[in-house]
Design a protein around this motif. Structure first.
Motif, PDB file in Angstrom:
ATOM      1  N   GLN A 295       8.105 114.589  55.601  1.00 25.58           N
ATOM      2  CA  GLN A 295       9.351 114.126  56.220  1.00 25.58           C
ATOM      3  C   GLN A 295      10.368 113.591  55.207  1.00 25.58           C
ATOM      4  OE1 GLN A 295       8.086 111.221  59.116  1.00 25.58           O
ATOM      5  NE2 GLN A 295       6.627 112.635  60.070  1.00 25.58           N
ATOM      6  N   GLY A 296       9.914 113.286  54.015  1.00 25.83           N
ATOM      7  CA  GLY A 296      10.820 112.789  52.987  1.00 25.83           C
ATOM      8  C   GLY A 296      11.000 111.276  53.014  1.00 25.83           C
TER       9      GLY A 296
ATOM     10  N   LEU B 140       9.447 108.333  47.274  1.00 18.34           N
ATOM     11  CA  LEU B 140       9.983 107.001  47.559  1.00 18.34           C
ATOM     12  C   LEU B 140      10.712 106.422  46.347  1.00 18.34           C
ATOM     13  CD1 LEU B 140       7.039 105.410  49.593  1.00 18.34           C
ATOM     14  CD2 LEU B 140       9.183 106.350  50.466  1.00 18.34           C
ATOM     15  N   MET B 141      10.169 106.642  45.170  1.00 16.70           N
ATOM     16  CA  MET B 141      10.805 106.137  43.947  1.00 16.70           C
ATOM     17  C   MET B 141      12.180 106.755  43.762  1.00 16.70           C
ATOM     18  SD  MET B 141       7.404 106.261  41.520  1.00 16.70           S
ATOM     19  CE  MET B 141       8.285 105.988  39.958  1.00 16.70           C
ATOM     20  N   GLY B 142      12.281 108.065  44.030  1.00 14.48           N
ATOM     21  CA  GLY B 142      13.555 108.747  43.828  1.00 14.48           C
ATOM     22  C   GLY B 142      14.583 108.417  44.889  1.00 14.48           C
ATOM     23  N   SER B 143      14.119 108.265  46.139  1.00 15.76           N
ATOM     24  CA  SER B 143      15.079 108.059  47.228  1.00 15.76           C
ATOM     25  C   SER B 143      15.479 106.597  47.407  1.00 15.76           C
ATOM     26  CB  SER B 143      14.494 108.593  48.544  1.00 15.76           C
ATOM     27  OG  SER B 143      13.284 107.932  48.860  1.00 15.76           O
TER      28      SER B 143
ATOM     29  N   ILE C 152      -0.796 111.206  47.371  1.00 16.28           N
ATOM     30  CA  ILE C 152      -0.259 109.849  47.223  1.00 16.28           C
ATOM     31  C   ILE C 152       0.740 109.787  46.076  1.00 16.28           C
ATOM     32  CG2 ILE C 152      -0.850 107.471  46.595  1.00 16.28           C
ATOM     33  CD1 ILE C 152      -3.474 107.854  48.126  1.00 16.28           C
ATOM     34  N   GLY C 153       0.418 110.444  44.967  1.00 13.73           N
ATOM     35  CA  GLY C 153       1.332 110.473  43.827  1.00 13.73           C
ATOM     36  C   GLY C 153       2.646 111.156  44.167  1.00 13.73           C
ATOM     37  N   GLU C 154       2.562 112.243  44.935  1.00 14.74           N
ATOM     38  CA  GLU C 154       3.775 112.958  45.347  1.00 14.74           C
ATOM     39  C   GLU C 154       4.627 112.082  46.269  1.00 14.74           C
ATOM     40  OE1 GLU C 154       4.943 117.153  47.596  1.00 14.74           O
ATOM     41  OE2 GLU C 154       2.929 116.859  46.767  1.00 14.74           O
ATOM     42  N   ALA C 155       3.973 111.383  47.203  1.00 13.88           N
ATOM     43  CA  ALA C 155       4.700 110.503  48.119  1.00 13.88           C
ATOM     44  C   ALA C 155       5.364 109.354  47.375  1.00 13.88           C
ATOM     45  CB  ALA C 155       3.734 109.960  49.179  1.00 13.88           C
ATOM     46  N   MET C 156       4.658 108.788  46.407  1.00 17.61           N
ATOM     47  CA  MET C 156       5.242 107.715  45.599  1.00 17.61           C
ATOM     48  C   MET C 156       6.481 108.211  44.864  1.00 17.61           C
ATOM     49  SD  MET C 156       1.731 106.017  44.109  1.00 17.61           S
ATOM     50  CE  MET C 156       2.605 105.199  42.761  1.00 17.61           C
ATOM     51  N   GLY C 157       6.403 109.435  44.337  1.00 16.33           N
ATOM     52  CA  GLY C 157       7.561 110.003  43.635  1.00 16.33           C
ATOM     53  C   GLY C 157       8.764 110.160  44.542  1.00 16.33           C
TER      54      GLY C 157
END
Length: 219
Positions: A216-217, A180-183, A173-178
């Protein structure tokens, strides 16, 4: 038995712990030809770590009939933590539908032990013999000691597995949040809200939503 207790706590997974328990039953308990752990989900039976197909067949039979000694042990009243059936065919008709069918499966005598800790009931450790009269008071004592160690090891292994899963989920979840935050130039709170909302609206577990983002990014 002391060596076994240490060995159980050293197993690397819940499945390995349960397999060590049931195999140990056939090695340590006099008269035991087969063993398994029965867990109930409502009225559905799940057989864990059976050492023989006989265990699976007996559990499924009890589920289909809605009666049987293992079924009763897993439902588990703390007042009846152990049962020993010297001769299944000679018992009073407590399980009139199960007993004759179990005999045809090859069951001669049985024992069952409620697996429990101070906090929870975990299921039942069930032992089978092809021969009537195979289990003695000594067998029952050995089974009870094994079940006591098994309950603690089973509970510990399951808790450890749940913690590992929680840590892994938090990491994903933390990786996915990162991502979304960056993109999408979101704050941490906004990124989590996106994941949570997508999870709720599409009825997909949050962990699975996060995994998709990582693969998927994006969503």
């Amino acid at each position: 038995m002391a060596s076994l207790a240490r060995d159980l706590l050293a197993q690397q997974s819940v499945d390995a712990t349960l397999e060590r328990i049931t195999v140990s039953a056939t090695e340590l308990v006099e008269g035991c030809d087969a063993a398994g752990v029965l867990v109930l989900h409502g009225r559905k039976v799940r057989t864990l770590a059976p050492t023989d197909q006989l265990v699976v067949d007996s559990d499924l039979l009890q589920e289909r009939l809605g009666e049987g000694p293992c079924f009763d042990a897993a439902v588990g009243s703390r007042g009846e933590q152990v049962f020993r059936i010297a001769d299944l065919t000679a018992q009073p008709p407590r399980w009139p539908s199960y007993a004759p069918r179990a005999k045809r499966l090859g069951v001669g005598s049985m024992m069952g032990f409620l697996l429990f800790t101070e906090d929870e009931d975990l299921g039942a450790l069930n032992l089978y013999s092809h021969e009537p009269g195979a289990f003695t008071e000594v067998s029952e004592l050995a089974g009870w000691l094994l079940a006591s160690h098994a309950a603690v090891a089973f509970s510990s292994a399951r808790t450890h597995a749940q913690l590992e899963q929680a840590v892994a989920t938090r990491h994903v979840i933390g990786e996915a949040m990162g991502i979304l935050m960056g993109s999408h130039h979101l704050t941490e709170t906004e990124a989590f809200d996106v994941l949570r909302r997508f999870s709720q609206e599409n009825n997909i577990k949050l962990r699975e939503v996060a995994r998709r983002v990582c693969e998927q990014g994006s969503l």
